[in-house]
Design a protein around this motif. Structure first.
Motif, PDB file in Angstrom:
ATOM      1  N   SER A 335       0.757  -1.071  -0.190  1.00  0.00           N
ATOM      2  CA  SER A 335       0.011   0.121   0.016  1.00  0.00           C
ATOM      3  C   SER A 335       0.724   1.327  -0.172  1.00  0.00           C
ATOM      4  O   SER A 335       1.809   1.410   0.747  1.00  0.00           O
ATOM      5  CB  SER A 335      -0.932   0.102   1.194  1.00  0.00           C
ATOM      6  N   LEU A 336       0.659   2.244  -0.968  1.00  0.00           N
ATOM      7  CA  LEU A 336       1.142   3.682  -1.039  1.00  0.00           C
ATOM      8  C   LEU A 336       0.310   4.776  -0.246  1.00  0.00           C
ATOM      9  O   LEU A 336       0.640   5.866  -0.247  1.00  0.00           O
ATOM     10  CB  LEU A 336       1.419   3.887  -2.465  1.00  0.00           C
ATOM     11  N   VAL A 337      -0.762   4.219   0.262  1.00  0.00           N
ATOM     12  CA  VAL A 337      -1.766   5.150   0.826  1.00  0.00           C
ATOM     13  C   VAL A 337      -1.314   5.563   2.281  1.00  0.00           C
ATOM     14  O   VAL A 337      -1.005   4.647   3.406  1.00  0.00           O
ATOM     15  CB  VAL A 337      -3.008   4.618   1.030  1.00  0.00           C
ATOM     16  N   ASP A 338      -1.326   6.739   2.798  1.00  0.00           N
ATOM     17  CA  ASP A 338      -1.054   7.096   4.300  1.00  0.00           C
ATOM     18  C   ASP A 338      -2.405   7.258   4.702  1.00  0.00           C
ATOM     19  O   ASP A 338      -3.048   8.442   4.625  1.00  0.00           O
ATOM     20  CB  ASP A 338      -0.300   8.422   4.288  1.00  0.00           C
ATOM     21  N   TRP A 339      -2.954   6.286   5.420  1.00  0.00           N
ATOM     22  CA  TRP A 339      -4.305   6.161   5.750  1.00  0.00           C
ATOM     23  C   TRP A 339      -4.270   7.020   7.211  1.00  0.00           C
ATOM     24  O   TRP A 339      -5.330   7.483   7.384  1.00  0.00           O
ATOM     25  CB  TRP A 339      -4.603   4.712   6.348  1.00  0.00           C
ATOM     26  N   GLU A 340      -3.365   6.866   7.971  1.00  0.00           N
ATOM     27  CA  GLU A 340      -3.253   7.859   9.033  1.00  0.00           C
ATOM     28  C   GLU A 340      -3.542   9.414   8.677  1.00  0.00           C
ATOM     29  O   GLU A 340      -4.375  10.078   9.420  1.00  0.00           O
ATOM     30  CB  GLU A 340      -2.043   7.604  10.107  1.00  0.00           C
ATOM     31  N   ALA A 341      -2.852   9.825   7.614  1.00  0.00           N
ATOM     32  CA  ALA A 341      -3.216  11.096   7.158  1.00  0.00           C
ATOM     33  C   ALA A 341      -4.355  11.438   6.882  1.00  0.00           C
ATOM     34  O   ALA A 341      -5.265  12.315   6.988  1.00  0.00           O
ATOM     35  CB  ALA A 341      -2.226  11.562   6.232  1.00  0.00           C
ATOM     36  N   LEU A 342      -4.824  10.518   6.064  1.00  0.00           N
ATOM     37  CA  LEU A 342      -6.319  10.537   5.611  1.00  0.00           C
ATOM     38  C   LEU A 342      -7.347  10.624   6.532  1.00  0.00           C
ATOM     39  O   LEU A 342      -8.319  11.339   6.329  1.00  0.00           O
ATOM     40  CB  LEU A 342      -6.876   9.244   4.600  1.00  0.00           C
ATOM     41  N   ALA A 343      -6.991   9.957   7.526  1.00  0.00           N
ATOM     42  CA  ALA A 343      -8.106   9.958   8.798  1.00  0.00           C
ATOM     43  C   ALA A 343      -8.315  11.389   9.375  1.00  0.00           C
ATOM     44  O   ALA A 343      -9.137  11.553   9.944  1.00  0.00           O
ATOM     45  CB  ALA A 343      -7.482   8.901   9.876  1.00  0.00           C
ATOM     46  N   ARG A 344      -7.236  12.149   9.454  1.00  0.00           N
ATOM     47  CA  ARG A 344      -7.042  13.483  10.054  1.00  0.00           C
ATOM     48  C   ARG A 344      -7.743  14.309   9.043  1.00  0.00           C
ATOM     49  O   ARG A 344      -8.227  15.535   9.500  1.00  0.00           O
ATOM     50  CB  ARG A 344      -5.713  13.907  10.196  1.00  0.00           C
ATOM     51  N   ILE A 361     -10.594  -0.956   5.804  1.00  0.00           N
ATOM     52  CA  ILE A 361     -10.323   0.366   5.673  1.00  0.00           C
ATOM     53  C   ILE A 361     -11.114   1.152   6.750  1.00  0.00           C
ATOM     54  O   ILE A 361     -10.308   2.080   7.270  1.00  0.00           O
ATOM     55  CB  ILE A 361     -10.582   0.743   4.049  1.00  0.00           C
ATOM     56  N   ALA A 362     -12.367   1.082   6.756  1.00  0.00           N
ATOM     57  CA  ALA A 362     -13.102   1.727   7.978  1.00  0.00           C
ATOM     58  C   ALA A 362     -12.608   1.237   9.289  1.00  0.00           C
ATOM     59  O   ALA A 362     -12.267   2.384   9.953  1.00  0.00           O
ATOM     60  CB  ALA A 362     -14.623   0.973   7.830  1.00  0.00           C
ATOM     61  N   GLU A 363     -11.767   0.252   9.755  1.00  0.00           N
ATOM     62  CA  GLU A 363     -11.379   0.041  10.790  1.00  0.00           C
ATOM     63  C   GLU A 363      -9.881   0.856  10.770  1.00  0.00           C
ATOM     64  O   GLU A 363      -9.690   1.339  12.053  1.00  0.00           O
ATOM     65  CB  GLU A 363     -10.872  -1.375  10.824  1.00  0.00           C
ATOM     66  N   ALA A 364      -9.499   0.941  10.004  1.00  0.00           N
ATOM     67  CA  ALA A 364      -7.918   1.810   9.892  1.00  0.00           C
ATOM     68  C   ALA A 364      -8.326   3.184  10.131  1.00  0.00           C
ATOM     69  O   ALA A 364      -7.964   3.946  10.882  1.00  0.00           O
ATOM     70  CB  ALA A 364      -7.112   1.510   8.821  1.00  0.00           C
ATOM     71  N   LEU A 365      -9.430   3.617   9.474  1.00  0.00           N
ATOM     72  CA  LEU A 365      -9.671   5.214   9.580  1.00  0.00           C
ATOM     73  C   LEU A 365     -10.347   5.534  10.970  1.00  0.00           C
ATOM     74  O   LEU A 365      -9.949   6.416  11.666  1.00  0.00           O
ATOM     75  CB  LEU A 365     -10.619   5.446   8.494  1.00  0.00           C
ATOM     76  N   ARG A 389     -27.825   2.356  -3.923  1.00  0.00           N
ATOM     77  CA  ARG A 389     -27.121   3.179  -3.066  1.00  0.00           C
ATOM     78  C   ARG A 389     -27.205   2.341  -1.519  1.00  0.00           C
ATOM     79  O   ARG A 389     -28.502   1.962  -1.227  1.00  0.00           O
ATOM     80  CB  ARG A 389     -27.633   4.267  -2.980  1.00  0.00           C
ATOM     81  N   VAL A 390     -26.152   2.066  -1.108  1.00  0.00           N
ATOM     82  CA  VAL A 390     -26.288   1.630   0.414  1.00  0.00           C
ATOM     83  C   VAL A 390     -25.582   2.551   1.463  1.00  0.00           C
ATOM     84  O   VAL A 390     -24.419   2.885   1.290  1.00  0.00           O
ATOM     85  CB  VAL A 390     -25.652   0.191   0.488  1.00  0.00           C
ATOM     86  N   ASP A 391     -26.381   2.878   2.423  1.00  0.00           N
ATOM     87  CA  ASP A 391     -25.907   3.760   3.493  1.00  0.00           C
ATOM     88  C   ASP A 391     -25.404   3.339   4.534  1.00  0.00           C
ATOM     89  O   ASP A 391     -26.062   2.379   5.231  1.00  0.00           O
ATOM     90  CB  ASP A 391     -26.927   5.115   3.579  1.00  0.00           C
ATOM     91  N   ALA A 392     -24.238   3.777   5.231  1.00  0.00           N
ATOM     92  CA  ALA A 392     -23.936   3.166   6.316  1.00  0.00           C
ATOM     93  C   ALA A 392     -23.051   4.070   7.114  1.00  0.00           C
ATOM     94  O   ALA A 392     -23.155   5.366   7.033  1.00  0.00           O
ATOM     95  CB  ALA A 392     -23.013   1.946   6.094  1.00  0.00           C
ATOM     96  N   THR A 393     -22.355   3.739   8.195  1.00  0.00           N
ATOM     97  CA  THR A 393     -21.257   4.599   8.820  1.00  0.00           C
ATOM     98  C   THR A 393     -20.020   3.713   8.806  1.00  0.00           C
ATOM     99  O   THR A 393     -20.065   2.335   8.499  1.00  0.00           O
ATOM    100  CB  THR A 393     -21.717   4.831  10.297  1.00  0.00           C
ATOM    101  N   LEU A 394     -18.860   4.467   9.163  1.00  0.00           N
ATOM    102  CA  LEU A 394     -17.550   3.815   9.562  1.00  0.00           C
ATOM    103  C   LEU A 394     -17.722   2.532  10.355  1.00  0.00           C
ATOM    104  O   LEU A 394     -17.043   1.579   9.964  1.00  0.00           O
ATOM    105  CB  LEU A 394     -16.547   4.527   9.706  1.00  0.00           C
ATOM    106  N   ALA A 395     -18.544   2.577  11.294  1.00  0.00           N
ATOM    107  CA  ALA A 395     -18.675   1.565  12.143  1.00  0.00           C
ATOM    108  C   ALA A 395     -19.499   0.327  11.642  1.00  0.00           C
ATOM    109  O   ALA A 395     -19.210  -1.026  11.907  1.00  0.00           O
ATOM    110  CB  ALA A 395     -19.421   2.046  13.446  1.00  0.00           C
ATOM    111  N   THR A 396     -20.405   0.533  10.807  1.00  0.00           N
ATOM    112  CA  THR A 396     -21.336  -0.492  10.232  1.00  0.00           C
ATOM    113  C   THR A 396     -21.028  -0.907   8.970  1.00  0.00           C
ATOM    114  O   THR A 396     -21.542  -2.015   8.196  1.00  0.00           O
ATOM    115  CB  THR A 396     -22.639  -0.185  10.276  1.00  0.00           C
ATOM    116  N   VAL A 397     -20.283  -0.161   8.025  1.00  0.00           N
ATOM    117  CA  VAL A 397     -20.309  -0.349   6.621  1.00  0.00           C
ATOM    118  C   VAL A 397     -19.512  -1.745   6.165  1.00  0.00           C
ATOM    119  O   VAL A 397     -19.975  -2.230   5.089  1.00  0.00           O
ATOM    120  CB  VAL A 397     -19.305   0.775   5.914  1.00  0.00           C
ATOM    121  N   GLY A 398     -18.521  -2.268   7.035  1.00  0.00           N
ATOM    122  CA  GLY A 398     -17.995  -3.730   6.638  1.00  0.00           C
ATOM    123  C   GLY A 398     -19.027  -4.800   6.752  1.00  0.00           C
ATOM    124  O   GLY A 398     -19.019  -5.385   5.664  1.00  0.00           O
ATOM    125  N   ALA A 399     -19.770  -4.714   7.773  1.00  0.00           N
ATOM    126  CA  ALA A 399     -20.608  -5.732   7.850  1.00  0.00           C
ATOM    127  C   ALA A 399     -21.768  -5.595   6.705  1.00  0.00           C
ATOM    128  O   ALA A 399     -22.579  -6.513   6.356  1.00  0.00           O
ATOM    129  CB  ALA A 399     -21.418  -5.780   9.367  1.00  0.00           C
TER     130      ALA A 399
END
Length: 424
Positions: A335-344, A361-365, A389-399
């Motif tokens: 991975s070349l993505v800085d997920w920590e920076a994206l979360a901020r 990805i959601a867990e990392a963010l 379209r499916v709506d969710a949150t970061l907490a629920t999107v994976g499941a």
């Protein structure tokens, strides 16, 4: 092109004659003296075409519209800020009379007649020695339509033909047979998010001119059925040598067909340079001395959210959006993505190729500080009849992605813009 009533055979007792049609001709005005009288709206419309033709233009007018004045300031025309005077048309090849002074127009028209200079009059077409057709261009093709004294009909017909040439529904084939000396031609065309109406005008036209089309499965597939029978369509997903060698095989197919003197279109989904590996293909062609043109496409990163009613930016909500590839997980060493920076970041995240890994990805963010209540929307098969379209949150999107059986292709939008409602 001219449209006019055909002259009927002469009959005894006829009281009128049918007006002869205008003789169509293309004037080559490059470097030749051209006079325009009047700097109003007519001049503003006509001057760009004269400038494009390379004419040596002198505008004679006490005033001008801001747009015409800007042309003079840019050096595209010479503006003599005064009224017309006898002798102004000396040595002119072409004259456009469009001033608001009827007397000056008549005097200038008479001078043009004496000088045998072709003269167009916006105020009196019958007194002119030339008429300006309704014109339009598509690459090296100029469409010019005259319908006598009906300019609206001329413009309508012009629009029909130009649009047909641009969108490929009206073919303009090159009848000169290609030879071994002809340069190979390859076009990397972005087909947009999937809806065939969302390919660019240029992309659709080049598709209509192709001998070979190498198509991705995410491109606008419906357009392939419109191609003539002689066009060879190659499904890039079925090129041999296996999954690992697929891109190398696509590159080779582009090279091989181009070297056969064929016009090749590489039809890709979205935009060729947004996770489309278009640059790899351009580099492979360049290594073989084969030039290619890149036709940008409407990227799914903005079009798919838009089709689902989600703005990727919105005043007071998001001042930026970031496009991220999710084809490898955040903990993958590739991975070349800085997920920590994206979360901020406070703006919008748009993920492509992330359906299989949206849970991690959601867990990392969230682990890096993004709120687990951050809204998320998954848009599957965006812009197509099967869009959902499916709506969710970061907490629920994976499941939720698993329980809703979400499948690629899908675009995932993360951020408060997901909750911005489109007015009903």
């Amino acid at each position: 092109m001219t449209a006019h009533a055909a002259g009927a055979p002469h009959q005894a007792g006829a009281t009128h004659e049918v007006e002869p049609p205008a003789y169509p001709v293309g004037l080559r005005l490059s470097g030749r003296r051209t006079i325009v009288l009047g700097g109003g709206q007519v001049a503003q419309r006509r001057l760009p075409a004269l400038i494009a033709a390379g004419a040596d233009i002198t505008l004679i007018s006490p005033s001008a519209t801001p747009s015409v004045e800007a042309m003079a300031e840019a050096g595209e025309i010479t503006w003599e800020q005064r009224r017309y005077a006898e002798g102004d048309l000396a040595d002119a090849w072409y004259v456009l009379i469009s001033s608001s002074d009827p007397e000056a127009n008549a005097t200038a028209s008479a001078e043009a007649e004496r000088n045998r200079t072709w003269c167009v009059r916006s105020d009196d077409a019958d007194a002119a020695t030339a008429w300006t057709p309704a014109t339009g261009r598509c690459d090296d093709v100029t469409v010019a339509v005259l319908t006598g004294h009906d300019p609206r009909r001329s413009a309508a017909l012009r629009d029909v033909f130009v649009e047909g040439l641009r969108n490929g529904t009206l073919a303009a084939p090159h009848h000169r047979p290609r030879t071994a000396d002809d340069a190979p031609r390859v076009h990397l065309v972005g087909g947009g998010p999937g809806d065939p109406d969302l390919i660019t005008v240029r992309g659709r036209r080049l598709l209509a001119e192709a001998d070979v089309v190498i198509a991705d499965r995410l491109g606008p597939r419906d357009l392939l059925d419109e191609l003539p029978p002689h066009v060879e369509v190659i499904d890039a997903a079925k090129i041999p040598y296996g999954r690992f060698m697929a891109q190398e095989a696509i590159n080779q197919a582009l090279i091989d067909h181009a070297k056969q003197g064929k016009t090749v279109v590489r039809l890709k989904g979205g935009d060729p340079f947004v996770f489309g590996r278009g640059m790899e293909e351009a580099q492979a062609l360049a290594a073989e001395g084969i030039p290619c043109t890149v036709v940008p496409g409407i990227s799914s990163t903005i079009s798919v959210p838009g089709a689902a009613g989600i703005p990727v930016t919105h005043r007071g909500v998001a001042h930026e959006f970031t496009v991220v590839s999710g084809h490898v997980a955040p903990d993958d060493p590739r991975s070349l993505v800085d997920w920590e920076a994206l979360a901020r970041l406070r703006g919008t995240l748009v993920l492509l190729m992330a359906v299989e890994r949206i849970g991690s990805i959601a867990e990392a963010l969230v682990a890096y500080g993004r709120s687990p209540e951050t809204p998320v929307a998954i848009i599957q098969e965006g812009t197509m009849a099967t869009q959902r379209r499916v709506d969710a949150t970061l907490a629920t999107v994976g499941a939720l992605a698993k329980s809703e059986n979400v499948r690629p292709p899908a675009v995932i939008v993360i951020g408060d813009v997901v909750s911005v409602n489109t007015p009903q």
